[in-house]
Motif scaffolding. Structure first.
Motif, mmCIF file in Angstrom:
data_model
loop_
_atom_site.group_PDB
_atom_site.id
_atom_site.type_symbol
_atom_site.label_atom_id
_atom_site.label_comp_id
_atom_site.label_asym_id
_atom_site.label_seq_id
_atom_site.Cartn_x
_atom_site.Cartn_y
_atom_site.Cartn_z
ATOM 1 N N THR A 1 0.828 -1.215 0.000
ATOM 2 C CA THR A 1 0.000 0.000 0.000
ATOM 3 C C THR A 1 0.858 1.260 0.000
ATOM 4 O OG1 THR A 1 -1.695 -1.190 1.239
ATOM 5 C CG2 THR A 1 -1.868 1.218 1.189
ATOM 6 N N PHE A 2 1.831 1.318 0.918
ATOM 7 C CA PHE A 2 2.640 2.536 1.048
ATOM 8 C C PHE A 2 3.830 2.573 0.094
ATOM 9 C CE2 PHE A 2 0.534 2.285 5.288
ATOM 10 C CZ PHE A 2 -0.303 3.371 5.085
ATOM 11 N N LYS A 3 3.891 1.616 -0.844
ATOM 12 C CA LYS A 3 4.880 1.643 -1.930
ATOM 13 C C LYS A 3 4.195 1.941 -3.261
ATOM 14 C CE LYS A 3 8.546 0.146 0.363
ATOM 15 N NZ LYS A 3 9.700 0.948 0.627
ATOM 16 N N ASN A 4 2.856 2.019 -3.249
ATOM 17 C CA ASN A 4 2.092 2.284 -4.456
ATOM 18 C C ASN A 4 2.294 3.740 -4.889
ATOM 19 O OD1 ASN A 4 -0.597 3.456 -5.630
ATOM 20 N ND2 ASN A 4 -0.608 1.271 -6.130
ATOM 21 N N ARG A 5 2.592 3.931 -6.163
ATOM 22 C CA ARG A 5 2.898 5.271 -6.699
ATOM 23 C C ARG A 5 1.774 6.273 -6.450
ATOM 24 N NH1 ARG A 5 1.649 7.643 -11.283
ATOM 25 N NH2 ARG A 5 0.776 5.738 -12.153
ATOM 26 N N LYS A 6 0.525 5.861 -6.666
ATOM 27 C CA LYS A 6 -0.601 6.781 -6.476
ATOM 28 C C LYS A 6 -0.793 7.136 -5.003
ATOM 29 C CE LYS A 6 -3.188 5.501 -10.595
ATOM 30 N NZ LYS A 6 -4.397 4.900 -11.137
ATOM 31 N N VAL A 7 -0.640 6.149 -4.126
ATOM 32 C CA VAL A 7 -0.753 6.412 -2.682
ATOM 33 C C VAL A 7 0.343 7.371 -2.248
ATOM 34 C CG1 VAL A 7 -0.592 5.377 -0.369
ATOM 35 C CG2 VAL A 7 -1.895 4.219 -2.165
ATOM 36 N N ILE A 8 1.561 7.125 -2.706
ATOM 37 C CA ILE A 8 2.693 7.987 -2.351
ATOM 38 C C ILE A 8 2.443 9.419 -2.816
ATOM 39 C CG2 ILE A 8 5.124 8.462 -2.861
ATOM 40 C CD1 ILE A 8 5.542 5.390 -2.919
ATOM 41 N N GLN A 9 2.033 9.585 -4.068
ATOM 42 C CA GLN A 9 1.774 10.926 -4.603
ATOM 43 C C GLN A 9 0.688 11.639 -3.797
ATOM 44 O OE1 GLN A 9 0.842 10.073 -8.710
ATOM 45 N NE2 GLN A 9 2.937 10.502 -9.389
ATOM 46 N N PHE A 10 -0.385 10.922 -3.499
ATOM 47 C CA PHE A 10 -1.506 11.519 -2.769
ATOM 48 C C PHE A 10 -1.077 11.927 -1.363
ATOM 49 C CE2 PHE A 10 -5.599 12.033 -0.816
ATOM 50 C CZ PHE A 10 -6.403 12.497 -1.841
ATOM 51 N N LEU A 11 -0.393 11.010 -0.661
ATOM 52 C CA LEU A 11 0.046 11.321 0.703
ATOM 53 C C LEU A 11 1.048 12.476 0.710
ATOM 54 C CD1 LEU A 11 0.411 7.779 2.299
ATOM 55 C CD2 LEU A 11 -1.279 9.524 2.877
ATOM 56 N N ASN A 12 2.015 12.458 -0.185
ATOM 57 C CA ASN A 12 3.014 13.531 -0.212
ATOM 58 C C ASN A 12 2.388 14.895 -0.487
ATOM 59 O OD1 ASN A 12 5.132 11.785 0.350
ATOM 60 N ND2 ASN A 12 5.843 11.676 -1.762
ATOM 61 N N GLU A 13 1.352 14.907 -1.302
ATOM 62 C CA GLU A 13 0.723 16.173 -1.674
ATOM 63 C C GLU A 13 -0.269 16.678 -0.615
ATOM 64 O OE1 GLU A 13 -2.334 17.703 -5.095
ATOM 65 O OE2 GLU A 13 -0.792 16.256 -5.702
ATOM 66 N N LYS A 14 -1.072 15.790 -0.064
ATOM 67 C CA LYS A 14 -2.211 16.218 0.752
ATOM 68 C C LYS A 14 -2.079 15.970 2.259
ATOM 69 C CE LYS A 14 -4.832 17.050 -2.944
ATOM 70 N NZ LYS A 14 -5.308 18.363 -3.291
ATOM 71 N N PHE A 15 -1.106 15.157 2.698
ATOM 72 C CA PHE A 15 -0.994 14.758 4.100
ATOM 73 C C PHE A 15 0.453 14.841 4.576
ATOM 74 C CE2 PHE A 15 -4.854 12.685 2.781
ATOM 75 C CZ PHE A 15 -5.637 12.599 3.916
ATOM 76 N N TYR A 16 0.606 14.811 5.881
ATOM 77 C CA TYR A 16 1.887 14.488 6.492
ATOM 78 C C TYR A 16 1.763 13.031 6.933
ATOM 79 C CZ TYR A 16 2.839 19.473 6.584
ATOM 80 O OH TYR A 16 3.044 20.773 6.221
#
Length: 163
Positions: free
Chosen positions: A68-83
């Motif tokens: 889950t936390f290696k998925n490109r889309k998850v990474i992009q979303f978390l980096n952009e919208k969350f800490y």
């Protein structure tokens, strides 16, 4: 002939490095913060916080970290919208957060739990691993999601939370 072999070797050798460098550039890296870092950065740029509560012995936790936390889309979303913060529930180091020092509390000979894990992860007097916690921009718990979430489910939840 000897010179040609050396030249060929150098070409192959440096070619491998070039290919490797190009591959690693394409990989997204998840920005992982500590509680102390988030508290400081949050003053300039407030964002919700996603805390991944896990233990080293939890196989589902391990699976989420590796998928889950290696998925490109998850990474992009978390980096952009969350800490994003990873919190080992059995962490032995003190953590300072919101003016309070949270410590590890032993419960037996080789067992124990970190106070911050208890504070963030307890649902109906129980902690389940993994628990994914969303803190809003004023550091209140908005969601406690227990169990396995694959990348698709995680993106759906995070997108719904932001919208």
């Amino acid at each position: 002939m000897h010179f040609t072999k050396k030249l060929l070797f150098l070409f192959i050798f440096f070619g491998c490095f070039t290919i490797y460098a190009q591959e690693s550039k394409g990989k997204e890296v998840l920005n992982i913060f500590t509680f102390e870092e988030v508290e400081e950065i949050h003053q300039q740029i407030p964002k919700p916080i996603l805390v991944f509560l896990y233990t080293d012995w939890c196989k589902i936790c391990f699976g989420m970290k590796k998928t889950t936390f290696k998925n490109r889309k998850v990474i992009q979303f978390l980096n952009e919208k969350f800490y994003f913060i990873k919190l080992n529930a059995e962490e032995k180091q003190d953590i300072t957060f919101l003016g309070k020092i949270f410590t590890y509390k032993p419960t037996g000979i080789n067992t124990g739990m970190h106070e911050l894990a208890v504070e963030l992860g307890t649902i109906k007097k129980t902690i389940i691993y993994p628990t994914t916690i969303i803190l809003n921009t004023v550091f209140e718990i908005d969601a406690q999601l227990t169990g396995l979430y694959n990348a698709r489910k995680m993106i759906g939840i995070l997108t719904a939370y932001i919208d």
